[in-house]
Scaffold this active site. Structure first.
Site, short mmCIF file in Angstrom:
data_model
loop_
_atom_site.label_atom_id
_atom_site.label_comp_id
_atom_site.label_asym_id
_atom_site.label_seq_id
_atom_site.Cartn_x
_atom_site.Cartn_y
_atom_site.Cartn_z
N CYS A 238 -50.79 44.94 -8.42
CA CYS A 238 -50.92 45.71 -7.19
C CYS A 238 -50.13 47.03 -7.28
CB CYS A 238 -50.48 44.84 -6.00
SG CYS A 238 -50.98 45.46 -4.39
N HIS B 71 -53.02 39.76 -6.99
CA HIS B 71 -51.72 39.13 -7.25
C HIS B 71 -51.89 37.75 -7.89
CE1 HIS B 71 -48.83 41.83 -5.23
NE2 HIS B 71 -49.82 42.11 -4.40
N GLU C 275 -49.83 36.18 -9.48
CA GLU C 275 -48.55 35.47 -9.39
C GLU C 275 -48.37 34.74 -8.07
OE1 GLU C 275 -47.50 39.50 -7.54
OE2 GLU C 275 -48.97 38.68 -8.97
#
Length: 282
Positions: free
Chosen positions: A103, A197, A199
């Site tokens: 991002c 994202h 993660e």
């Protein structure tokens, strides 16, 4: 393996993230990396802070890889916390150390190499980026190895990469962003990044959306903040109990989001390439 996690959040935003999720964004990212490579040593840099001790070129060269987190900042704002991060990314390129970002990380890497970032004319993309589709280059690229022809991923962003710098390629896009994944080669460095994202667990995404309840309602994603709370509770419940097929169906989520090994695939591919020591360095 030694990594530098560059946490792009200002201190107040980091602490809000910790209050809602239990970890700062940098700590959360490091935890994901440690689950992929348990022996990895992760240092965290805080370049948004005025008193941050940022690594020199020699210091950067001691790392096997650099990973950039997201951030609530806007890279087109000419302010010190932004300028420090752009300069740090330029130093990462100069060091030749492989880098990856999610991002904000992609946006900083693009601007540091000569690209541009603007507010998304289509508005906010939040919750999940839908039908991310690899480009022809992306289908053969190691970053997206293992991804299907279209997939969803956690996301929350208002800004997009409007133009990539020279020596960059688009690896994936969707209806909300022309650059959902990219490779950027600049100076001595190679950066792989995504606008989404990988993660984020559903629980971390839920914590972010919970603190955004009022703007999400104001922007029309939900009728009111109470409806946001119900959505957030669904995400937390599903993260804790993957057998809740009713919730997965209700929100249109499949294994690409629900299974950690698949959701984090781009991070895993990046780490594997760094450990392999091949084309990630010029």
């Amino acid at each position: 393996m030694r990594l530098l996690i560059v946490d792009g959040y200002p201190e107040d935003a980091r602490e809000r993230h910790r209050a809602g999720f239990g970890l700062t964004p940098g700590e959360a990212y490091a935890a994901v990396v440690k689950r992929i490579v348990p022996a990895a040593a992760c240092d965290i840099a805080l370049p948004a802070d005025a008193d941050a001790q940022l690594p020199s070129g020699a210091g950067l060269s001691s790392y096997d890889a650099v990973i950039l987190t997201g951030s609530p900042l806007h890279v087109y704002h000419d302010e010190a916390p932004v300028r420090r991060q752009i300069e740090l990314m330029r130093a990462v390129y100069d060091s030749g150390v492989p880098s990856f970002g999610s991002c904000w990380g992609l946006q900083v890497a693009a601007v540091a190499a000569g690209g541009t970032v603007t507010p998304n004319p289509l508005g906010r993309e939040v919750g999940f980026a839908r039908r991310i589709t690899p480009s022809e280059a992306g289908r053969g690229h190691a970053l997206l190895a293992g991804r299907p022809g279209a997939f969803d991923a956690p996301c929350v962003h208002l800004d997009v990469v409007a133009s990539l710098p020279a020596n960059a390629i688009v690896l994936a896009s969707n209806g909300m962003a022309g650059v959902q994944a990219a490779e950027i080669r600049h100076g001595r460095g190679v950066f792989w990044g995504v606008q989404y994202h990988p993660e984020f667990s559903l629980t971390e995404l839920a914590a972010i959306m919970a603190r955004m309840a009022e703007p999400l309602a104001d922007e029309g994603f939900f009728r009111d903040p109470a409806e946001v709370a119900g959505y957030v509770e669904d995400l937390r419940t599903l993260d804790a109990d993957r057998s809740r097929r009713d919730l997965a169906w209700r929100h249109g989520l499949d294994e690409q989001v629900l299974e950690e090994a698949l959701r984090t695939l781009e991070i895993r591919n990046f780490v594997a390439r760094c450990l392999g020591g091949d084309t990630m360095r010029h």
